[in-house]
Design a protein around this motif. Structure first.
Motif, mmCIF file in Angstrom:
data_model
loop_
_atom_site.group_PDB
_atom_site.id
_atom_site.type_symbol
_atom_site.label_atom_id
_atom_site.label_comp_id
_atom_site.label_asym_id
_atom_site.label_seq_id
_atom_site.Cartn_x
_atom_site.Cartn_y
_atom_site.Cartn_z
ATOM 1 N N LEU A 117 0.648 -1.407 0.183
ATOM 2 C CA LEU A 117 -0.181 -0.287 0.032
ATOM 3 C C LEU A 117 0.923 0.983 -0.497
ATOM 4 O O LEU A 117 0.083 2.661 -0.380
ATOM 5 C CB LEU A 117 -1.242 -0.484 0.953
ATOM 6 C CG LEU A 117 -2.263 -0.972 1.390
ATOM 7 C CD1 LEU A 117 -2.595 -1.144 2.305
ATOM 8 C CD2 LEU A 117 -3.189 -0.697 -0.168
ATOM 9 N N GLU A 120 4.838 -13.655 6.292
ATOM 10 C CA GLU A 120 4.000 -12.243 5.716
ATOM 11 C C GLU A 120 4.574 -11.941 4.412
ATOM 12 O O GLU A 120 5.033 -12.659 3.494
ATOM 13 C CB GLU A 120 5.513 -11.393 5.981
ATOM 14 C CG GLU A 120 5.299 -11.419 8.240
ATOM 15 C CD GLU A 120 4.324 -10.078 8.734
ATOM 16 O OE1 GLU A 120 3.342 -9.843 7.932
ATOM 17 O OE2 GLU A 120 4.025 -10.565 9.933
ATOM 18 N N PHE A 153 -8.602 -2.274 7.988
ATOM 19 C CA PHE A 153 -7.376 -2.241 9.266
ATOM 20 C C PHE A 153 -6.244 -1.086 8.536
ATOM 21 O O PHE A 153 -6.880 -0.561 7.572
ATOM 22 C CB PHE A 153 -6.623 -3.520 8.790
ATOM 23 C CG PHE A 153 -5.262 -3.843 9.874
ATOM 24 C CD1 PHE A 153 -5.439 -4.058 10.928
ATOM 25 C CD2 PHE A 153 -4.081 -3.458 8.903
ATOM 26 C CE1 PHE A 153 -4.629 -4.450 11.926
ATOM 27 C CE2 PHE A 153 -2.554 -4.205 10.312
ATOM 28 C CZ PHE A 153 -3.237 -4.505 11.677
ATOM 29 N N HIS A 180 -8.448 -9.766 1.279
ATOM 30 C CA HIS A 180 -8.812 -10.428 1.537
ATOM 31 C C HIS A 180 -9.221 -11.076 0.621
ATOM 32 O O HIS A 180 -10.235 -12.198 0.654
ATOM 33 C CB HIS A 180 -10.440 -10.228 2.322
ATOM 34 C CG HIS A 180 -9.561 -8.887 3.673
ATOM 35 N ND1 HIS A 180 -11.426 -8.591 4.230
ATOM 36 C CD2 HIS A 180 -8.445 -9.041 4.544
ATOM 37 C CE1 HIS A 180 -10.530 -8.003 4.952
ATOM 38 N NE2 HIS A 180 -9.201 -8.381 4.893
ATOM 39 N N HIS A 188 -0.478 -13.001 4.760
ATOM 40 C CA HIS A 188 -0.235 -13.119 6.097
ATOM 41 C C HIS A 188 -1.415 -14.610 6.176
ATOM 42 O O HIS A 188 -2.130 -14.844 5.323
ATOM 43 C CB HIS A 188 -1.473 -11.498 6.801
ATOM 44 C CG HIS A 188 -1.175 -11.776 7.821
ATOM 45 N ND1 HIS A 188 -1.687 -12.961 9.112
ATOM 46 C CD2 HIS A 188 -0.232 -11.703 9.340
ATOM 47 C CE1 HIS A 188 -1.690 -13.197 10.825
ATOM 48 N NE2 HIS A 188 -0.347 -11.733 10.322
HETATM 49 C C1 PLP Z 1 -7.272 -5.128 4.722
HETATM 50 C C2 PLP Z 1 -6.203 -5.402 4.799
HETATM 51 N N1 PLP Z 1 -5.267 -4.463 4.747
HETATM 52 C C3 PLP Z 1 -4.537 -4.250 4.676
HETATM 53 C C4 PLP Z 1 -3.891 -5.025 5.422
HETATM 54 C C5 PLP Z 1 -2.556 -5.478 5.824
HETATM 55 O O1 PLP Z 1 -1.141 -6.497 5.535
HETATM 56 P P1 PLP Z 1 -0.020 -7.034 5.915
HETATM 57 O O2 PLP Z 1 -0.689 -7.187 7.315
HETATM 58 O O3 PLP Z 1 0.327 -8.267 4.584
HETATM 59 O O4 PLP Z 1 0.665 -5.550 5.735
HETATM 60 C C6 PLP Z 1 -4.244 -6.274 5.809
HETATM 61 C C7 PLP Z 1 -3.747 -7.580 7.389
HETATM 62 O O5 PLP Z 1 -4.489 -7.133 8.055
HETATM 63 C C8 PLP Z 1 -5.844 -6.386 5.417
HETATM 64 O O6 PLP Z 1 -6.422 -6.804 6.292
#
Ligand code: PLP
Length: 385
Positions: free
Chosen positions: A58, A194, A80, A160, A185
């Motif tokens: 992101l 990761e 999140f 997701h 994840h």
């Molecule tokens: C909607 C969403 N965006 C971003 C992330 C971040 O993912 P990561 O743990 O791979 O950094 C998550 C992780 O839970 C998520 O559910």
């Protein structure tokens, strides 16, 4: 405890990782490009770049879209925190668009209303991060039409949603977005421990994200300011990070990709079974838009609190006490203290806050057995009594 999500690791996954451990490259070898090629092949998009998390994905996606100080990033409160934080990493300001009460995804109606106001105030967003919550795609066609009218870029946070479809097309093809992001994840649909990925059809965005993934360094002579000094030569032409994925992770990703469709199909079997077994209880089951084939990362119940004598918290605690590893996805981001210090307050996004008062994610993962599922259903019945 039956967890709400869990990885599915086979002997071939283990062998793939062990092979890498015994090989010459633990990082920057052939597995990362192989994983990326599988994802472009699967999604039909032009470029895929593996990184060490969806959070990093992101971040470099926002950087590539030149999000910066003075700009706005909008996203949904029901996500999140990473979907919003990426804007702040770039020095931009963050704002939210409330959710659709049926899909729990960012609502195109609320988006349009907010865009009209923002246009009058000269505060239109530069980037919109849409989140395919639980794996169900957002209304991308409508959101894309609004992006054309109001001139913002779209990042699909498909953390997701790998393996899902929107209007029969694979999520990640970027038909209605500039960049799509996946997370690997362990609770997600496929895992690399990761890990994450950025996907785009745009050559320029892909080359910028490749730079940001690895220190802003290039080995491509055509991108350098002068001829290479020699075969050792590289140039730093921008400021980037070390967001690279290791070979161990990528090998696991390659191996997991071969079972992706099977994983999602299994989640659909489990969801259909939940839909049947949980009928008639004072809860709202996940509603699926006809345009969507969800990745079904999560299965969220909403409690009908008017019909219950127990509170949301009591139901949640009862489920945990019965050995069910329920969770809540998510606490509305604007209610986090860090965001409240920016001026957001309770009441700003009522649909999201109402969802938070009622939602519970029950276990959903591909290795879940029918016996475990029956235990969850029994526990839900008991918790609601
Ligand atoms: C909607 C969403 N965006 C971003 C992330 C971040 O993912 P990561 O743990 O791979 O950094 C998550 C992780 O839970 C998520 O559910």
């Amino acid at each position: 405890m039956i967890p709400y999500g869990r990885q599915d690791i086979s002997q071939s996954d283990i062998d793939a990782v062990v092979n890498v451990l015994q090989s010459d490259f633990l990082t920057q070898g052939p597995q990362v490009p192989a994983f990326e090629a599988l994802v472009t092949g699967y999604t039909g998009a032009k470029h895929a770049l593996a990184v060490n998390s969806a959070t990093s994905a992101l971040h470099i996606a926002c950087m590539a879209l030149e999000l910066s100080v003075g700009d706005w990033l909008w996203t949904t409160p029901i996500t999140f925190v990473a979907s919003a934080n990426c804007g702040l990493y770039c020095g931009a300001q963050v704002d939210f668009v409330d959710i659709d009460p049926k899909t729990y995804n960012l609502s195109p109606e609320f988006l349009e209303k907010k865009l009209i106001v923002a246009k009058n105030e000269n505060k239109l967003p530069k980037v919109l991060v849409v989140v395919h919550l639980c794996g169900q795609p957002c209304d991308m066609q409508r959101i894309h039409a609004l992006s054309q009218e109001y001139g913002f870029k779209i990042i699909e946070d498909a953390s997701h949603a790998i393996g899902g479809k929107y209007q029969e097309q694979t999520i990640g093809n970027c038909q209605y977005s500039d960049i799509t992001v996946f997370s690997f994840h362990p609770v997600k649909i496929i895992t690399t421990a990761e890990g994450g990925m950025v996907i785009t059809n745009n050559d320029e965005l892909a080359s910028r994200m490749a730079l940001y993934r690895s220190h802003g360094i290039t080995r491509d002579p055509s991108a350098m300011t002068h001829e290479p000094d020699g075969p050792w030569y590289y140039q730093q032409i921008d400021l980037g990070f070390n967001y690279r994925m290791t070979e161990l992770q990528a090998a696991l990703g390659v191996s997991q990709m071969s079972r992706l469709d099977e994983f999602v199909a299994r989640r659909h079997v489990l969801a259909a079974r939940y839909n049947q077994l949980l009928q008639g209880l004072p809860i709202t089951l996940p509603w699926q838009h006809p345009d969507s084939y969800s990745g079904l990362h999560l299965y969220v119940l909403r409690l009908d609190l008017q019909e219950l004598t127990r509170s949301h918290r009591e139901v949640f605690e009862s489920l945990r006490a019965q050995g069910i590893g329920v969770n809540l996805h998510y606490i509305p981001v604007h209610t986090q203290p860090f965001y409240q210090r920016m001026g957001f307050k309770e009441g700003d996004f009522p649909e999201s806050e109402q969802y938070y008062r009622e939602a519970i994610s029950i276990p959903m993962f591909q290795t879940m057995t029918e016996l475990q599922q029956d235990q969850v259903v029994e526990a839900v019945r008991k918790a609601l009594q």
